[in-house]
Write a protein that holds these residues in place. Sequence first.
Motif, PDB file in Angstrom:
ATOM      1  N   ALA A  30       0.832  -1.215   0.000  1.00  0.00           N
ATOM      2  CA  ALA A  30       0.000   0.000   0.000  1.00  0.00           C
ATOM      3  C   ALA A  30       0.861   1.258   0.000  1.00  0.00           C
ATOM      4  O   ALA A  30       0.632   2.172  -0.797  1.00  0.00           O
ATOM      5  CB  ALA A  30      -0.931  -0.013   1.211  1.00  0.00           C
ATOM      6  N   PHE A  31       1.865   1.309   0.890  1.00  0.00           N
ATOM      7  CA  PHE A  31       2.642   2.553   0.876  1.00  0.00           C
ATOM      8  C   PHE A  31       3.709   2.586  -0.201  1.00  0.00           C
ATOM      9  O   PHE A  31       4.237   3.645  -0.533  1.00  0.00           O
ATOM     10  CB  PHE A  31       3.189   2.925   2.268  1.00  0.00           C
ATOM     11  N   PHE A  32       4.035   1.446  -0.806  1.00  0.00           N
ATOM     12  CA  PHE A  32       4.890   1.492  -1.997  1.00  0.00           C
ATOM     13  C   PHE A  32       4.113   2.060  -3.179  1.00  0.00           C
ATOM     14  O   PHE A  32       4.649   2.819  -3.982  1.00  0.00           O
ATOM     15  CB  PHE A  32       5.422   0.099  -2.328  1.00  0.00           C
ATOM     16  N   ILE A  33       2.837   1.680  -3.286  1.00  0.00           N
ATOM     17  CA  ILE A  33       1.994   2.201  -4.366  1.00  0.00           C
ATOM     18  C   ILE A  33       1.786   3.696  -4.204  1.00  0.00           C
ATOM     19  O   ILE A  33       1.822   4.466  -5.174  1.00  0.00           O
ATOM     20  CB  ILE A  33       0.640   1.447  -4.402  1.00  0.00           C
ATOM     21  N   SER A  34       1.564   4.140  -2.978  1.00  0.00           N
ATOM     22  CA  SER A  34       1.345   5.568  -2.732  1.00  0.00           C
ATOM     23  C   SER A  34       2.636   6.376  -2.791  1.00  0.00           C
ATOM     24  O   SER A  34       2.601   7.607  -2.731  1.00  0.00           O
ATOM     25  CB  SER A  34       0.699   5.762  -1.355  1.00  0.00           C
ATOM     26  N   ALA A  35       3.772   5.691  -2.882  1.00  0.00           N
ATOM     27  CA  ALA A  35       5.107   6.313  -2.948  1.00  0.00           C
ATOM     28  C   ALA A  35       5.476   7.036  -1.655  1.00  0.00           C
ATOM     29  O   ALA A  35       6.461   7.773  -1.614  1.00  0.00           O
ATOM     30  CB  ALA A  35       5.211   7.267  -4.133  1.00  0.00           C
ATOM     31  N   GLU A  36       4.700   6.822  -0.590  1.00  0.00           N
ATOM     32  CA  GLU A  36       4.991   7.475   0.688  1.00  0.00           C
ATOM     33  C   GLU A  36       6.337   7.034   1.250  1.00  0.00           C
ATOM     34  O   GLU A  36       7.107   7.845   1.770  1.00  0.00           O
ATOM     35  CB  GLU A  36       3.872   7.147   1.681  1.00  0.00           C
ATOM     36  N   VAL A  37       6.620   5.741   1.127  1.00  0.00           N
ATOM     37  CA  VAL A  37       7.862   5.217   1.683  1.00  0.00           C
ATOM     38  C   VAL A  37       9.091   5.807   1.003  1.00  0.00           C
ATOM     39  O   VAL A  37      10.125   6.015   1.636  1.00  0.00           O
ATOM     40  CB  VAL A  37       7.878   3.667   1.591  1.00  0.00           C
ATOM     41  N   PHE A  38       8.973   6.131  -0.283  1.00  0.00           N
ATOM     42  CA  PHE A  38      10.127   6.675  -1.002  1.00  0.00           C
ATOM     43  C   PHE A  38      10.486   8.075  -0.505  1.00  0.00           C
ATOM     44  O   PHE A  38      11.658   8.464  -0.492  1.00  0.00           O
ATOM     45  CB  PHE A  38       9.847   6.685  -2.502  1.00  0.00           C
ATOM     46  N   THR A  39       9.468   8.839  -0.106  1.00  0.00           N
ATOM     47  CA  THR A  39       9.721  10.166   0.458  1.00  0.00           C
ATOM     48  C   THR A  39      10.528  10.046   1.746  1.00  0.00           C
ATOM     49  O   THR A  39      11.519  10.755   1.951  1.00  0.00           O
ATOM     50  CB  THR A  39       8.389  10.888   0.742  1.00  0.00           C
ATOM     51  N   HIS A  40      10.097   9.132   2.619  1.00  0.00           N
ATOM     52  CA  HIS A  40      10.812   8.937   3.878  1.00  0.00           C
ATOM     53  C   HIS A  40      12.205   8.354   3.642  1.00  0.00           C
ATOM     54  O   HIS A  40      13.180   8.762   4.288  1.00  0.00           O
ATOM     55  CB  HIS A  40      10.004   8.009   4.794  1.00  0.00           C
ATOM     56  N   LEU A  41      12.307   7.406   2.715  1.00  0.00           N
ATOM     57  CA  LEU A  41      13.605   6.786   2.422  1.00  0.00           C
ATOM     58  C   LEU A  41      14.599   7.795   1.850  1.00  0.00           C
ATOM     59  O   LEU A  41      15.797   7.728   2.146  1.00  0.00           O
ATOM     60  CB  LEU A  41      13.423   5.628   1.449  1.00  0.00           C
ATOM     61  N   ALA A  42      14.105   8.709   1.031  1.00  0.00           N
ATOM     62  CA  ALA A  42      14.988   9.711   0.426  1.00  0.00           C
ATOM     63  C   ALA A  42      15.619  10.592   1.494  1.00  0.00           C
ATOM     64  O   ALA A  42      16.828  10.866   1.469  1.00  0.00           O
ATOM     65  CB  ALA A  42      14.202  10.560  -0.568  1.00  0.00           C
ATOM     66  N   VAL A  43      14.815  11.012   2.463  1.00  0.00           N
ATOM     67  CA  VAL A  43      15.330  11.868   3.540  1.00  0.00           C
ATOM     68  C   VAL A  43      16.294  11.093   4.426  1.00  0.00           C
ATOM     69  O   VAL A  43      17.415  11.543   4.693  1.00  0.00           O
ATOM     70  CB  VAL A  43      14.160  12.432   4.381  1.00  0.00           C
ATOM     71  N   SER A  44      15.871   9.906   4.860  1.00  0.00           N
ATOM     72  CA  SER A  44      16.738   9.093   5.722  1.00  0.00           C
ATOM     73  C   SER A  44      18.012   8.688   4.990  1.00  0.00           C
ATOM     74  O   SER A  44      19.104   8.670   5.580  1.00  0.00           O
ATOM     75  CB  SER A  44      15.988   7.842   6.193  1.00  0.00           C
ATOM     76  N   GLY A  45      17.877   8.353   3.701  1.00  0.00           N
ATOM     77  CA  GLY A  45      19.044   7.961   2.915  1.00  0.00           C
ATOM     78  C   GLY A  45      20.050   9.094   2.789  1.00  0.00           C
ATOM     79  O   GLY A  45      21.271   8.863   2.858  1.00  0.00           O
ATOM     80  N   MET A  46      19.556  10.320   2.608  1.00  0.00           N
ATOM     81  CA  MET A  46      20.456  11.473   2.520  1.00  0.00           C
ATOM     82  C   MET A  46      21.202  11.678   3.834  1.00  0.00           C
ATOM     83  O   MET A  46      22.425  11.895   3.849  1.00  0.00           O
ATOM     84  CB  MET A  46      19.661  12.725   2.181  1.00  0.00           C
ATOM     85  N   GLU A  47      20.476  11.577   4.951  1.00  0.00           N
ATOM     86  CA  GLU A  47      21.097  11.771   6.261  1.00  0.00           C
ATOM     87  C   GLU A  47      22.133  10.685   6.552  1.00  0.00           C
ATOM     88  O   GLU A  47      23.233  10.984   7.033  1.00  0.00           O
ATOM     89  CB  GLU A  47      20.013  11.781   7.342  1.00  0.00           C
ATOM     90  N   VAL A  48      21.792   9.434   6.233  1.00  0.00           N
ATOM     91  CA  VAL A  48      22.740   8.329   6.438  1.00  0.00           C
ATOM     92  C   VAL A  48      23.939   8.480   5.508  1.00  0.00           C
ATOM     93  O   VAL A  48      25.089   8.285   5.920  1.00  0.00           O
ATOM     94  CB  VAL A  48      22.049   6.968   6.206  1.00  0.00           C
ATOM     95  N   GLY A  49      23.687   8.845   4.258  1.00  0.00           N
ATOM     96  CA  GLY A  49      24.770   8.974   3.284  1.00  0.00           C
ATOM     97  C   GLY A  49      25.789  10.025   3.680  1.00  0.00           C
ATOM     98  O   GLY A  49      27.011   9.767   3.648  1.00  0.00           O
ATOM     99  N   ILE A  50      25.318  11.205   4.082  1.00  0.00           N
ATOM    100  CA  ILE A  50      26.243  12.282   4.464  1.00  0.00           C
ATOM    101  C   ILE A  50      26.996  11.914   5.736  1.00  0.00           C
ATOM    102  O   ILE A  50      28.228  12.046   5.817  1.00  0.00           O
ATOM    103  CB  ILE A  50      25.474  13.610   4.651  1.00  0.00           C
ATOM    104  N   GLY A  51      26.250  11.443   6.750  1.00  0.00           N
ATOM    105  CA  GLY A  51      26.892  11.079   8.014  1.00  0.00           C
ATOM    106  C   GLY A  51      27.888   9.944   7.857  1.00  0.00           C
ATOM    107  O   GLY A  51      28.971   9.957   8.459  1.00  0.00           O
ATOM    108  N   PHE A  52      27.540   8.952   7.027  1.00  0.00           N
ATOM    109  CA  PHE A  52      28.423   7.796   6.835  1.00  0.00           C
ATOM    110  C   PHE A  52      29.669   8.193   6.051  1.00  0.00           C
ATOM    111  O   PHE A  52      30.773   7.704   6.342  1.00  0.00           O
ATOM    112  CB  PHE A  52      27.671   6.687   6.107  1.00  0.00           C
ATOM    113  N   ALA A  53      29.497   9.063   5.064  1.00  0.00           N
ATOM    114  CA  ALA A  53      30.658   9.538   4.306  1.00  0.00           C
ATOM    115  C   ALA A  53      31.630  10.282   5.212  1.00  0.00           C
ATOM    116  O   ALA A  53      32.855  10.126   5.089  1.00  0.00           O
ATOM    117  CB  ALA A  53      30.191  10.441   3.164  1.00  0.00           C
TER     118      ALA A  53
END
Length: 268
Positions: free
Chosen positions: A65-88
């Motif tokens: 349901a939330f993959f279809i609504s693309a809601e999860v991608f919004t949250h993943l994009a933000v979390s992914g950016m934060e993890v990516g910068i911090g991990f780098a």
Amino acid sequence: MQELEISKNIPTAVKKSSWKIPKSVFYPSVTLLIILIIWEICGRLQLIDPFMFSWPSKIFTEAIAFFISAEVFTHLAVSGMEVGIGFAMALIGIPIGLAMGYWKNLELAFDPFVTALYTTPMIALTPLFVLWFGLDTLSKVMMVFALSIFPILINTMSGVKMTDPSLIKAARSYGASRGQMFKEVILPSAIPFIITGIRLAIGRALIAVVVAEMLAGNIGIGYAIRHASELFQTAQYLAYVAVLMVLSVLLTELLKIFEKKIAPWRNL
């Protein structure tokens, strides 16, 4: 007749290998399937309270349901950016670990502080990070950095110290300079330890970003988990957790592939 002759000429090992499933894939898949079947049966027999927990089919439905609504991608994009910068940023632990492992005096000077910071429960300091860096992205990035750097640094330092002394003596006997010694002997020996440190740091980075977003976020996977739990949407809550689990497994597998590329001798 020609097809029969061709098939006879194909080595038996080639025939078997083309159909054989690797044990590293087969055994975990069977184990997971058994767990999911038992879990689903318990849910269908109403042995699980849906208010308190859920079962695979309901979690899968929520995930779809939330993959279809693309809601999860919004949250993943933000979390992914934060993890990516911090991990780098945390990868600076590699040169620091190499230096501390190579120079004994540097290790003696800083190792107690590294140990003290590593054993400090950084999660408990999340409110302090929010106070220092605000409610926006920076506080989450710094949390990821703080939790990720020490596994990388400590494992890198251990890798340098675990270098085979006979290899160092052999390199010195051939007149290797300090730079050549470091590049040709110490660094290759430390690579498996560095990869292990990065693997450990991935898990800590995901924990850091989820906890930081749960406590002080209005978007991201951590916030989505908190929001679902506050509304007692257990299936959705567990679906987000499952997304994190899949993501961490994928990152770890990609890291294994990367290790095979940069350290092929480990597979011999």
